[in-house]
Design a protein around this motif. Sequence first.
Motif, mmCIF file in Angstrom:
data_model
loop_
_atom_site.group_PDB
_atom_site.id
_atom_site.type_symbol
_atom_site.label_atom_id
_atom_site.label_comp_id
_atom_site.label_asym_id
_atom_site.label_seq_id
_atom_site.Cartn_x
_atom_site.Cartn_y
_atom_site.Cartn_z
ATOM 1 N N GLU A 22 -2.698 4.339 -11.907
ATOM 2 C CA GLU A 22 -3.289 5.675 -11.739
ATOM 3 C C GLU A 22 -4.653 5.761 -12.427
ATOM 4 O OE1 GLU A 22 -2.465 7.671 -9.576
ATOM 5 O OE2 GLU A 22 -0.292 7.713 -9.335
ATOM 6 N N ALA A 25 -6.963 4.134 -10.069
ATOM 7 C CA ALA A 25 -7.166 4.975 -8.886
ATOM 8 C C ALA A 25 -8.133 6.118 -9.180
ATOM 9 C CB ALA A 25 -5.829 5.522 -8.391
ATOM 10 N N ALA A 47 -7.705 13.151 -3.034
ATOM 11 C CA ALA A 47 -6.979 11.996 -3.576
ATOM 12 C C ALA A 47 -7.248 11.843 -5.071
ATOM 13 C CB ALA A 47 -7.386 10.728 -2.835
ATOM 14 N N HIS A 51 -4.305 11.839 -7.894
ATOM 15 C CA HIS A 51 -4.096 10.727 -8.828
ATOM 16 C C HIS A 51 -4.289 11.163 -10.281
ATOM 17 C CE1 HIS A 51 -3.134 7.567 -6.049
ATOM 18 N NE2 HIS A 51 -4.119 7.963 -5.270
ATOM 19 N N GLU A 96 -4.649 2.902 -2.554
ATOM 20 C CA GLU A 96 -3.345 3.493 -2.252
ATOM 21 C C GLU A 96 -2.250 2.431 -2.192
ATOM 22 O OE1 GLU A 96 -2.823 6.578 -2.576
ATOM 23 O OE2 GLU A 96 -4.896 7.250 -2.508
ATOM 24 N N VAL A 99 -1.482 1.375 -5.837
ATOM 25 C CA VAL A 99 -0.693 2.374 -6.554
ATOM 26 C C VAL A 99 0.747 2.359 -6.043
ATOM 27 C CG1 VAL A 99 -0.415 4.847 -6.999
ATOM 28 C CG2 VAL A 99 -2.679 3.811 -7.141
ATOM 29 N N THR A 100 0.918 2.252 -4.744
ATOM 30 C CA THR A 100 2.266 2.191 -4.177
ATOM 31 C C THR A 100 3.040 1.019 -4.778
ATOM 32 O OG1 THR A 100 1.508 3.185 -2.112
ATOM 33 C CG2 THR A 100 3.595 2.003 -2.031
ATOM 34 N N GLU A 124 3.578 9.663 -0.751
ATOM 35 C CA GLU A 124 2.274 10.337 -0.734
ATOM 36 C C GLU A 124 1.141 9.328 -0.537
ATOM 37 O OE1 GLU A 124 -0.375 12.322 -4.183
ATOM 38 O OE2 GLU A 124 1.679 13.079 -4.051
ATOM 39 N N CYS A 125 1.193 8.221 -1.276
ATOM 40 C CA CYS A 125 0.152 7.192 -1.162
ATOM 41 C C CYS A 125 0.130 6.570 0.231
ATOM 42 C CB CYS A 125 0.363 6.101 -2.213
ATOM 43 S SG CYS A 125 0.049 6.630 -3.906
ATOM 44 N N THR A 126 1.298 6.299 0.765
ATOM 45 C CA THR A 126 1.389 5.708 2.097
ATOM 46 C C THR A 126 0.845 6.678 3.151
ATOM 47 O OG1 THR A 126 3.280 4.392 1.417
ATOM 48 C CG2 THR A 126 2.965 4.688 3.780
ATOM 49 N N ARG A 128 -1.347 9.070 2.615
ATOM 50 C CA ARG A 128 -2.798 9.182 2.434
ATOM 51 C C ARG A 128 -3.499 7.977 3.043
ATOM 52 N NH1 ARG A 128 -2.849 9.558 -2.772
ATOM 53 N NH2 ARG A 128 -2.537 11.785 -2.767
ATOM 54 N N SER A 129 -2.965 6.795 2.792
ATOM 55 C CA SER A 129 -3.547 5.581 3.353
ATOM 56 C C SER A 129 -3.524 5.627 4.878
ATOM 57 C CB SER A 129 -2.778 4.357 2.843
ATOM 58 O OG SER A 129 -3.250 3.182 3.432
#
Length: 160
Positions: A22, A25, A47, A51, A96, A99-100, A124-126, A128-129
């Motif tokens: 994080e 990020a 984003a 983060h 992303e 972080v995932t 959330e990261c997936t 956003r990506s």
Amino acid sequence: MRGASGSGARADQGLGAALAAEHAAVYAYGVLGARTTGRLRVAMTTAYNAHRAHRDRLRTMVIAAGGTPAEPKAVYELPVTPSSPAQAVELAVLVERGVTGAYLELAASADTTLREMAALVMQECTTRSYSLRPEIEAFPGMPPRTAPEPTATPTATTSQ
């Protein structure tokens, strides 16, 4: 956050890994926000804020568990220096995915609160990506497969 024998130490390590991701990020999205415009900048700022909120939550969790949260580095080496919208998207997708991957250990925690938090952040990261580049890994956050998948070969059977 302590559970079955040894799971507390793993949770602490997982919190540390997620916090480090994080921090990175937040740094990367700070760069991205400064190098983008329009709707892409709005996405990068959103984003960045997400983060930051996750980073702050993780810091609180580490302190509550009796630990000392790691501080961010002054500078992070970025795998891509964004000088175009396409490069900005490339960096954001890499962030992303990173972080995932960092949350994977927490997703396996015996602590249901950590597991749920990790799963939601990974989702959330997936998402956003995917919104930036509509493609998805087989399982987001997992390292790419290096060995070929085994293939089934038919065996000859004879019946008499």
